[in-house]
Scaffold this motif. Sequence first.
Motif, PDB file in Angstrom:
ATOM      1  N   ASP A 128      38.903  34.700  28.562  1.00  0.00           N
ATOM      2  CA  ASP A 128      39.119  35.977  29.249  1.00  0.00           C
ATOM      3  C   ASP A 128      39.193  35.735  30.754  1.00  0.00           C
ATOM      4  O   ASP A 128      40.041  36.326  31.454  1.00  0.00           O
ATOM      5  CB  ASP A 128      37.982  36.951  28.943  1.00  0.00           C
ATOM      6  CG  ASP A 128      38.050  37.525  27.532  1.00  0.00           C
ATOM      7  OD1 ASP A 128      39.115  37.401  26.883  1.00  0.00           O
ATOM      8  OD2 ASP A 128      37.026  38.086  27.081  1.00  0.00           O
ATOM      9  N   LEU A 129      38.311  34.887  31.261  1.00  0.00           N
ATOM     10  CA  LEU A 129      38.318  34.565  32.692  1.00  0.00           C
ATOM     11  C   LEU A 129      39.603  33.833  33.067  1.00  0.00           C
ATOM     12  O   LEU A 129      40.209  34.119  34.116  1.00  0.00           O
ATOM     13  CB  LEU A 129      37.097  33.717  33.039  1.00  0.00           C
ATOM     14  CG  LEU A 129      36.885  33.406  34.522  1.00  0.00           C
ATOM     15  CD1 LEU A 129      36.672  34.690  35.324  1.00  0.00           C
ATOM     16  CD2 LEU A 129      35.692  32.463  34.699  1.00  0.00           C
ATOM     17  N   LEU A 130      40.034  32.901  32.222  1.00  0.00           N
ATOM     18  CA  LEU A 130      41.296  32.208  32.471  1.00  0.00           C
ATOM     19  C   LEU A 130      42.462  33.195  32.545  1.00  0.00           C
ATOM     20  O   LEU A 130      43.317  33.102  33.440  1.00  0.00           O
ATOM     21  CB  LEU A 130      41.553  31.174  31.374  1.00  0.00           C
ATOM     22  CG  LEU A 130      42.888  30.423  31.455  1.00  0.00           C
ATOM     23  CD1 LEU A 130      42.931  29.522  32.679  1.00  0.00           C
ATOM     24  CD2 LEU A 130      43.126  29.619  30.168  1.00  0.00           C
ATOM     25  N   ALA A 131      42.498  34.150  31.609  1.00  0.00           N
ATOM     26  CA  ALA A 131      43.573  35.139  31.601  1.00  0.00           C
ATOM     27  C   ALA A 131      43.577  35.970  32.879  1.00  0.00           C
ATOM     28  O   ALA A 131      44.638  36.372  33.375  1.00  0.00           O
ATOM     29  CB  ALA A 131      43.438  36.042  30.377  1.00  0.00           C
ATOM     30  N   GLU A 132      42.401  36.212  33.433  1.00  0.00           N
ATOM     31  CA  GLU A 132      42.290  36.987  34.672  1.00  0.00           C
ATOM     32  C   GLU A 132      42.705  36.161  35.893  1.00  0.00           C
ATOM     33  O   GLU A 132      43.399  36.657  36.790  1.00  0.00           O
ATOM     34  CB  GLU A 132      40.841  37.462  34.834  1.00  0.00           C
ATOM     35  CG  GLU A 132      40.563  38.145  36.166  1.00  0.00           C
ATOM     36  CD  GLU A 132      39.069  38.371  36.388  1.00  0.00           C
ATOM     37  OE1 GLU A 132      38.678  38.596  37.560  1.00  0.00           O
ATOM     38  OE2 GLU A 132      38.288  38.315  35.410  1.00  0.00           O
ATOM     39  N   ILE A 133      42.300  34.889  35.912  1.00  0.00           N
ATOM     40  CA  ILE A 133      42.443  34.070  37.121  1.00  0.00           C
ATOM     41  C   ILE A 133      43.773  33.341  37.203  1.00  0.00           C
ATOM     42  O   ILE A 133      44.316  33.142  38.300  1.00  0.00           O
ATOM     43  CB  ILE A 133      41.282  33.058  37.201  1.00  0.00           C
ATOM     44  CG1 ILE A 133      39.950  33.798  37.332  1.00  0.00           C
ATOM     45  CG2 ILE A 133      41.472  32.083  38.350  1.00  0.00           C
ATOM     46  CD1 ILE A 133      39.826  34.665  38.562  1.00  0.00           C
ATOM     47  N   LEU A 134      44.340  32.930  36.074  1.00  0.00           N
ATOM     48  CA  LEU A 134      45.575  32.139  36.116  1.00  0.00           C
ATOM     49  C   LEU A 134      46.695  32.851  36.880  1.00  0.00           C
ATOM     50  O   LEU A 134      47.384  32.201  37.691  1.00  0.00           O
ATOM     51  CB  LEU A 134      46.021  31.768  34.699  1.00  0.00           C
ATOM     52  CG  LEU A 134      47.286  30.903  34.612  1.00  0.00           C
ATOM     53  CD1 LEU A 134      47.121  29.584  35.368  1.00  0.00           C
ATOM     54  CD2 LEU A 134      47.655  30.629  33.151  1.00  0.00           C
ATOM     55  N   PRO A 135      46.946  34.145  36.669  1.00  0.00           N
ATOM     56  CA  PRO A 135      47.995  34.790  37.460  1.00  0.00           C
ATOM     57  C   PRO A 135      47.747  34.713  38.970  1.00  0.00           C
ATOM     58  O   PRO A 135      48.689  34.536  39.751  1.00  0.00           O
ATOM     59  CB  PRO A 135      47.979  36.248  36.971  1.00  0.00           C
ATOM     60  CG  PRO A 135      47.330  36.199  35.632  1.00  0.00           C
ATOM     61  CD  PRO A 135      46.344  35.072  35.697  1.00  0.00           C
ATOM     62  N   GLN A 136      46.492  34.832  39.377  1.00  0.00           N
ATOM     63  CA  GLN A 136      46.150  34.732  40.795  1.00  0.00           C
ATOM     64  C   GLN A 136      46.438  33.332  41.320  1.00  0.00           C
ATOM     65  O   GLN A 136      46.996  33.169  42.424  1.00  0.00           O
ATOM     66  CB  GLN A 136      44.676  35.064  41.008  1.00  0.00           C
ATOM     67  CG  GLN A 136      44.245  36.454  40.555  1.00  0.00           C
ATOM     68  CD  GLN A 136      42.744  36.633  40.610  1.00  0.00           C
ATOM     69  OE1 GLN A 136      42.036  35.935  41.336  1.00  0.00           O
ATOM     70  NE2 GLN A 136      42.227  37.603  39.847  1.00  0.00           N
ATOM     71  N   ALA A 137      46.070  32.313  40.544  1.00  0.00           N
ATOM     72  CA  ALA A 137      46.298  30.925  40.957  1.00  0.00           C
ATOM     73  C   ALA A 137      47.795  30.626  41.056  1.00  0.00           C
ATOM     74  O   ALA A 137      48.243  29.958  42.005  1.00  0.00           O
ATOM     75  CB  ALA A 137      45.626  29.974  39.980  1.00  0.00           C
ATOM     76  N   LEU A 138      48.548  31.129  40.106  1.00  0.00           N
ATOM     77  CA  LEU A 138      50.002  30.910  40.139  1.00  0.00           C
ATOM     78  C   LEU A 138      50.647  31.613  41.326  1.00  0.00           C
ATOM     79  O   LEU A 138      51.532  31.059  42.007  1.00  0.00           O
ATOM     80  CB  LEU A 138      50.622  31.392  38.831  1.00  0.00           C
ATOM     81  CG  LEU A 138      50.376  30.523  37.598  1.00  0.00           C
ATOM     82  CD1 LEU A 138      50.787  31.252  36.332  1.00  0.00           C
ATOM     83  CD2 LEU A 138      51.109  29.199  37.710  1.00  0.00           C
ATOM     84  N   GLU A 139      50.204  32.818  41.600  1.00  0.00           N
ATOM     85  CA  GLU A 139      50.773  33.558  42.734  1.00  0.00           C
ATOM     86  C   GLU A 139      50.496  32.816  44.038  1.00  0.00           C
ATOM     87  O   GLU A 139      51.386  32.666  44.894  1.00  0.00           O
ATOM     88  CB  GLU A 139      50.182  34.967  42.791  1.00  0.00           C
ATOM     89  CG  GLU A 139      50.728  35.802  43.932  1.00  0.00           C
ATOM     90  CD  GLU A 139      50.132  37.213  43.963  1.00  0.00           C
ATOM     91  OE1 GLU A 139      50.595  38.018  44.802  1.00  0.00           O
ATOM     92  OE2 GLU A 139      49.209  37.492  43.177  1.00  0.00           O
ATOM     93  N   ALA A 140      49.269  32.311  44.181  1.00  0.00           N
ATOM     94  CA  ALA A 140      48.924  31.566  45.393  1.00  0.00           C
ATOM     95  C   ALA A 140      49.701  30.280  45.503  1.00  0.00           C
ATOM     96  O   ALA A 140      50.161  29.891  46.586  1.00  0.00           O
ATOM     97  CB  ALA A 140      47.421  31.305  45.407  1.00  0.00           C
ATOM     98  N   ALA A 141      49.859  29.591  44.363  1.00  0.00           N
ATOM     99  CA  ALA A 141      50.584  28.324  44.364  1.00  0.00           C
ATOM    100  C   ALA A 141      52.056  28.537  44.715  1.00  0.00           C
ATOM    101  O   ALA A 141      52.656  27.742  45.455  1.00  0.00           O
ATOM    102  CB  ALA A 141      50.451  27.637  43.007  1.00  0.00           C
TER     103      ALA A 141
END
Length: 370
Positions: free
Chosen positions: A353-366
Amino acid sequence: MTTPRYTPLAASLPATVPFVGPETQERARGAAFRARLGANESVFGPSPLAVAAMQAAAADVWMYGDPENHDLRNALAEAEQVAPENVIVGEGIDGLLGYVVRLTVGPGDSVVTSDGAYPTFNYHVAGFGGALHKVPYRDDREDPQALLDKAAETGAKLIYLANPDNPMGTWHDGTVIERMIADLPDGCLLVLDEAYAHFLPAEAMPRIAADDPRVIRFRTFSKAYGMAGARVGYGIAAPGLISAFDKVRNHFGMCRISQAGALAALNDPDYMASVVAQVGWARERIAAIAMANGLTPLPSATNFVTIDCGADGDFARTVLRELLARDIFVRMPFVAPQDRCIRISAGTGADLDLLAEILPQALEAARAKS
C-alpha cells in the motif's frame, strides 16, 4: 613494521562489500525505512515452529553447534530424496560459494559468470585470485550457451548460473539446464544457485542426479523459509565433492540456534506453502502497481519483481534515490542494460500500500530531473 604483511593478492584487492545493507543506509540517512523491500528477505517470517525451536535452543547456546550438522543434514537428505553424503550444510549460500571457489580456484584460474549476476560470487573469485570472465545477459536472462562457449574458450574451472536469476527474476526451463550440464566442457563444474527454487514452477525444475560430478546445486533457508538472519544454506552434489568441503570449511561455522531453527522449518511444509502463496500474491500486486504507473514488470519466479522503468540506468537510479528519500528501501541491477530496472521484494499488504502511494511521487520527481 607497523602493518600486517598482507599477501600480494590481498594487498592488490580493494576493500569492498558486495551489497550495502539497509542498516548502513539507515545510519547514513539518520532515519529508518518504512518499507524494507530491497534485500529479498521474507517479510512473512519463519515458521512458528522454527521460532519456538530457536528460542528453546538459545538456552543451550553455551555449546558449540554440531560440527557435522548431522540432524539437519539427514533431514535435508530425506527431503531432497538424496543420501546424506550428497549434502553439505553451511553459512548460507554466500559461505558455501566461498568454499567451492577455495576448493577449485587458484591464482589465474578461469571462472565464467554473467555480467551483472550475483556479485558475491565474483567477490570470492577475486579473493582467491581467479580470472573472472563475463558474458552478457540475453533477453534479461542468463545465457547458458554463451556461458558454455566462454568456458570452452577460457578453460574455465567453474561456471556460475542462478536459476531463477537474481537480479532479474527470470528463469530457464529445467530441460535447458539439463542440456547445459550435458554440454559442459570436461573438467568444468556448474555452480547452480537455486536460492529461489522454492518459487520455481514444478515443471521447470531440472532433473539432476545427486551423484552427477559436473554440478553442485545450492539452496537456502533465507528466502521461502524466512530465516535470512540465521545464515543457513546447503548444497547437493556428488559425495566426492561434498567430502572435499571438509578440507576448507569452518567446522564450527553453523550456530546451534540456526541448526535447530532450520530443522524445525523443514518439518513445517504447510507454513512454507503458505509463504509461497503470499509471495505469489505480492508479486501480482507489485506488477499491478508498476503497470498502473506506466512501468513494465518482468516475469518472476522469485520473491521479488524486477520492473523496467522504461528509460536508461540513470533514470532508474534517480527513481531508486527518490524511493529511498521517501523511506522505501529497494535495489536495482548494477549493469547495463539491466540497470534500466529497479527490483522490489515481496512485501506485506501494508508495505505494498505504501509502495502504491509513494511510487507515483518518486516517478514524478525523477521525470522532473531527467
